[in-house]
Design an enzyme around this catalytic site. Structure first.
Site, PDB file in Angstrom:
ATOM      1  N   GLU A 132       6.741  23.697 -44.337  1.00 14.79           N
ATOM      2  CA  GLU A 132       6.049  22.787 -45.244  1.00 14.79           C
ATOM      3  C   GLU A 132       7.028  22.321 -46.314  1.00 14.79           C
ATOM      4  O   GLU A 132       6.786  22.445 -47.507  1.00 14.79           O
ATOM      5  CB  GLU A 132       4.833  23.472 -45.871  1.00 14.79           C
ATOM      6  CG  GLU A 132       3.854  22.479 -46.443  1.00 14.79           C
ATOM      7  CD  GLU A 132       2.852  23.136 -47.357  1.00 14.79           C
ATOM      8  OE1 GLU A 132       1.663  22.909 -47.162  1.00 14.79           O
ATOM      9  OE2 GLU A 132       3.272  23.859 -48.264  1.00 14.79           O
ATOM     10  N   GLU A 151      12.435  16.583 -49.982  1.00 12.79           N
ATOM     11  CA  GLU A 151      12.931  17.962 -50.027  1.00 12.79           C
ATOM     12  C   GLU A 151      13.852  18.288 -48.854  1.00 12.79           C
ATOM     13  O   GLU A 151      14.127  19.455 -48.576  1.00 12.79           O
ATOM     14  CB  GLU A 151      11.756  18.943 -50.072  1.00 12.79           C
ATOM     15  CG  GLU A 151      10.977  18.846 -51.368  1.00 12.79           C
ATOM     16  CD  GLU A 151       9.988  19.978 -51.528  1.00 12.79           C
ATOM     17  OE1 GLU A 151      10.077  20.964 -50.782  1.00 12.79           O
ATOM     18  OE2 GLU A 151       9.127  19.871 -52.405  1.00 12.79           O
TER      19      GLU A 151
END
Length: 722
Positions: free
Chosen positions: A187, A196
Site C-alpha cells: 500500500e 511514494e
C-alpha cells in the site's frame, strides 16, 4: 503508506544539507540499525540531525517526545482508522492467499497486511503442516519497525512474520530472503497514487523479489479525472488575474512577467467535497491511466484523452482521483473519488479520511473556455512519481529565468483584495507615525518589501528573506521598475538576524521592522510557529532605534470549541482492526480516546475536515507583545458554549494585530481558508449544552489554560470542567 513518504522526505533533507553535516550524518547512519531524523527549531529555523538507534527505546524524555511527535504527524493513525480500506484489503488477501506460500509486504507499517496474510495461510483448508508458508514484512522506517514488532508480538504472529528493516530495493534473495515471493501485498500509495515511489518499487520487486506472474493485492489501480469550473481553485494559482482587480499600486506580477510568481506545476491534494457546492462540473469523469500491480510497470507513459464538455464554462482545474481493484476477479474496490462521484452503497461507504484526498491540477491563467459538446484534447503524462496534464492553456504556460514558486494558499492571499487593503492601511498607519530611514522586512514577504519601497521613497529597505534568499534578490531586481523604485534602495541581507550589526545596516538604526509574518516553506506548520518573527525581533535589539515601529505589534492567540466528528474519528484510539489488536500503537501515534493519552496539537485546514461546527465564540487566550523581547506567556480563559452539541476539540489560531491602533487585524481563524489552524482533540468527546440551559448531565463551560515556551516554540494546553 506514510513511512516511505517520511523516509523520502528526510533523505531529501539530508541531500540538501551542508557537506560537513552530510558527512557526519552519513557516518552516524552507516548501520542499518540507525535512522536519521531532522529536528527543526521553528523559532530559529535551525535544524539538527537526531540519530535513532535500534536499541533506543526513547528512554530520554526529549527523544521519546520527539519520536512520538514525528509519528503523530504521519498518516498512519488516520489510515488504520479507515475501516473501509481495512475490510477491502482483508477480503482481497483472504481471496488471494488460499494456501501456504511466500507473501511479501512492502511498506508494512504496523504489519496489518502481513498479519492478514499470515492468518489467511493458517486458516486455509490445506492438508498437512503449514511448513512452507511465510510472510516477509519489509519496512524501511526504523521507528515504525519498532512499533510493528510490538504489534506482531501482542498478536502472537512473531514466528509467522519475518520483519526486514530495509527499503525493498535493498532486499536480496539469498541474503535477506530465501526465495522469491509468490504474492505481493502493498500500500505504497499517496493521494496522487505514484508519489511514494510505486513504479520503481514495483519494477524492482518484479525484477528481483517476485516469481513470474505473481498474485498481488491490490490487483490494479485506475486514475480518473474531471474538468471543473471553480473560482476558488482559480484564486489558488492565478495571481496575475486577481492582482488586476486591486488598486494599491503594487505589482507582484507585472505585465509581461505574469508567471514570475506561480505555483509549482503539480497535482495538489485537497478535500474537494468541501468546495463541491462551488464547483461546476464541465465533463463526465474520464479514465486517464491504469497501473497493474501484478506485472512490471513502465517508467513513463503518455495517454491522449479526448473529453467532451457537457456544458458551457471556463475550465479552471482538473480534479483527479483513483480506484483500486483489489482482487483479480473485480469484485472488491476502493476509491478516493469525491462524494459527487462515489456510488458505493452505505455498507461500503468510505468515511472522511485525511490520508488519501483528491488531487487538483490547475489550468493556467484564466482557464480554458469550453462549449457544450466541445471535444477537449488532454495529454496525460506520468513519470515514475508524478502525473501531469497538458491542455491547450498549459501549452501557453512558460516560466522565465527569474521565478518564485509559492504555495496555492499563499498565491490566493497575495491576490486577495481585502488582505491587500488591510496591509496597505497598516503600512500607511506605520509611515504616518514615522518615515523610516531604514526598514527591515524580517520574513519572506515579497509583498511587504514592494509595498514599503513603493510607499516610502526616502527609505532604505533591507529584507532577510530567510527562505527565498537569492531568488528573492533576483525577483526584486526584476519587478523594481514596475513598482517605482530602484535597487540602490533595496537589498537582501546575507546574514541572520542574530548576527546583524550596525556595519551591515550601514551605521543606520532600524526605524521600521515589518513582517506578515510568513516564512517560505513553513505554511504547513502550527500557527504559533510563525512567532519566529518575535524571536527575530528580539535578536535585533542592537540595531533597532528606541522608538522603532514594529509591525505586527502583537499577536492574539484565540480558541474556539468545535464539533469535529470526522476528524476525531479518523484519529481515535485503536482497538482491534479486522481482528488484530493495535492498542499498543495509540500512545506513539498520538491517538485520542478513552484508552489514549493526551493527543498532540496538529495543523489542519479546519474547513476541509469534513463535518465541522463552532460551539463557542472565538475567545482570546493570551497576547504576544512584540514590543517586548520574547518571553514565556500564560493565558487562561473560560470557554462557554453558545451551541449545544458534541465537542470534539479546540481550534487555535493567531490574530495578527498589525498597528498600534488595533485598526488592522489579520485573522487566521477557521473561517479563513488560506491558513492552517492548530487542532487539539479531546481524549473523549464532551456532550455540551448552551450556557444557561441547566442540564445536569451536560457541560456548559470549560476552563482553558495555555502556556507558551519560547525555548522550543511549543504550546502546553490543558482544559478542565468549570
Amino acid at each position: 503508506m506514510a513511512s516511505s513518504l517520511v523516509s523520502k522526505y528526510f533523505t531529501s533533507l539530508l541531500l540538501s544539507a551542508g557537506p560537513h553535516l552530510r558527512t557526519a550524518a552519513a557516518r552516524a547512519a552507516m548501520s542499518s540499525q540507525r535512522v536519521l531524523q531532522l529536528k527543526l527549531d521553528p523559532l530559529t529555523g535551525n535544524s539538527e540531525w537526531v540519530v535513532i538507534d535500534e536499541e533506543d527505546d526513547g528512554d530520554g524524555a526529549a527523544t521519546q517526545d520527539f519520536q512520538k511527535l514525528l509519528l503523530a504527524t504521519t498518516s498512519y493513525l488516520d489510515m488504520l482508522n479507515d475501516s473501509y480500506r481495512n475490510r477491502c484489503f482483508r477480503e482481497a488477501i483472504d481471496k488471494a492467499v488460499t494456501k501456504p506460500c511466500h507473501v511479501l509486504d512492502i511498506g508494512a507499517g504496523t504489519g496489518l497486511l502481513s498479519m492478514m496474510a499470515a492468518r489467511a495461510m493458517t486458516l486455509s483448508d490445506m492438508p498437512g503442516p503449514n511448513s512452507k508458508g511465510m510472510v516477509t514484512a519489509c519496512e524501511s522506517y526504523l521507528p515504525m519497525v519498532k512499533l510493528m514488532r510490538k504489534v506482531v508480538h501482542i498478536n502472537g504472529m512473531g514466528r509467522k512474520i519475518s520483519i526486514i528493516n530495509k527499503r525493498s530495493d535493498e532486499v536480496r534473495v539469498g541474503v535477506d530472503i530465501d526465495s522469491r515471493a509468490d504474492v505481493l501485498v502493498s500500500e505504497i500509495l499517496d493521494s496522487e497514487l505514484l508519489g511514494e515511489g510505486l513504479i520503481p518499487t514495483l519494477q524492482h520487486a518484479h525484477d528481483m523479489l517476485l516469481v513470474e506472474n505473481p498474485l498481488s493485492v491490490p490487483y490494479k489501480a485506475t486514475v480518473f479525472g474531471q474538468l471543473v469550473e471553480c473560482k476558488y481553485l482559480q484564486k489558488l494559482h492565478n495571481l496575475y488575474g486577481y492582482e488586476n482587480e486591486t488598486s494599491d499600486g503594487i505589482h507582484l506580477v507585472p505585465a509581461g512577467l505574469d508567471t514570475i510568481v506561480s505555483v509549482k506545476r503539480q497535482q495538489y491534494p485537497m478535500h474537494c467535497d468541501a468546495i463541491a457546492k462551488e464547483m461546476k462540473l464541465l465533463s463526465e469523469p474520464f479514465r486517464v491511466f491504469e497501473f497493474d500491480f501484478w506485472r512490471r510497470p513502465e517508467s513513463c507513459r503518455e495517454a491522449a484523452v479526448c473529453v467532451k464538455a457537457n456544458c458551457d464554462g471556463q475550465a479552471h482545474a482538473l480534479v483527479s482521483w483513483w480506484e483500486l481493484q483489489l482482487d483479480c476477479e473485480g469484485s472488491i474496490f476502493y476509491t478516493t473519488a469525491p462524494g459527487w462521484v462515489s456510488s458505493q452503497d452505505k455498507s461500503n461507504a468510505r468515511s472522511w479520511c485525511d490520508h488519501w484526498k483528491q488531487c487538483v491540477w490547475f489550468i493556467p491563467g484564466r482557464g480554458l473556455p469550453l462549449s457544450m459538446d466541445k471535444d477537449v484534447p488532454i495529454l496525460a503524462i506520468h513519470s515514475e512519481t508524478t502525473i501531469s496534464y497538458q491542455l491547450e492553456a498549459d501549452c501557453k504556460y512558460t516560466v522565465g529565468d527569474v521565478h518564485i514558486t509559492l504555495s496555492p494558499e499563499r498565491m490566493a492571499i497575495y491576490g486577495d483584495c481585502e488582505w491587500r487593503r488591510s496591509m496597505l492601511k497598516a503600512m500607511q498607519n506605520a509611515l504616518q507615525r514615522r518615515v523610516p530611514s531604514l526598514c527591515i522586512v524580517a520574513d519572506d514577504s515579497i509583498f511587504l518589501a514592494l509595498l514599503v519601497a513603493h510607499l516610502s521613497q526616502e527609505s532604505h529597505v533591507m529584507a532577510f528573506f530567510p527562505g527565498l534568499r537569492d531568488e528573492g534578490t533576483s525577483y526584486l531586481q526584476a519587478v523594481a521598475g514596475a513598482n517605482g523604485f530602484t535597487m540602490d534602495r533595496v537589498e537582501v541581507l546575507k546574514k541572520r538576524s542574530l548576527n546583524l550589526t550596525m556595519h551591515e545596516t550601514h551605521d543606520k538604526e532600524v526605524d521600521l521592522l515589518i513582517a506578515e509574518p510568513f516564512y517560505f516553506g513553513n505554511e504547513g506548520m502550527l500557527p504559533w510557529q510563525n512567532l519566529r518573527f518575535w524571536k527575530e525581533k528580539s535578536q535585533l535589539n542592537s540595531v533597532l532605534s528606541k522608538d522603532a515601529v514594529v509591525m505586527p505589534c502583537k499577536g492574539i492567540l484565540k480558541v474556539c470549541a468545535m464539533s469535529l466528528p470526522d476528524l476525531w474519528n479518523s484519529r481515535r484510539s485503536l482497538d482491534k482492526i479486522e481482528g488484530f489488536d493495535h492498542s499498543v500503537v495509540n500512545t506513539t501515534l498520538g491517538a485520542c480516546g478513552d484508552a489514549a493519552e493526551d493527543s498532540p496539537c496538529l495543523p489542519f485546514f479546519v474547513w476541509q475536515c469534513g463535518e465541522v461546527k463552532e460551539l463557542s465564540k472565538a475567545l482570546r487566550v493570551m497576547e504576544f507583545d512584540f514590543s517586548r523581547d520574547i518571553h514565556p506567556c500564560y493565558g487562561k480563559t473560560k470557554v462557554e458554549f453558545s451551541e449545544a452539541g458534541t465537542c470534539h476539540g479546540f481550534v487555535f489560531w493567531i490574530d495578527w494585530v498589525m498597528d498600534a491602533e488595533d485598526s488592522v487585524v489579520i485573522s487566521t481563524g477557521p473561517g479563513e481558508r488560506y491558513w492552517k489552524q492548530g487542532v487539539k482533540l479531546l481524549p473523549k468527546p464532551e456532550v455540551v449544552e448552551k450556557r444557561g440551559s441547566g442540564s445536569p448531565d451536560r457541560t456548559s463551560s470549560l476552563v482553558m489554560e495555555v502556556s507558551f515556551d519560547p525555548s522550543n516554540g511549543q504550546l502546553s494546553i490543558k482544559h478542565t470542567s468549570s
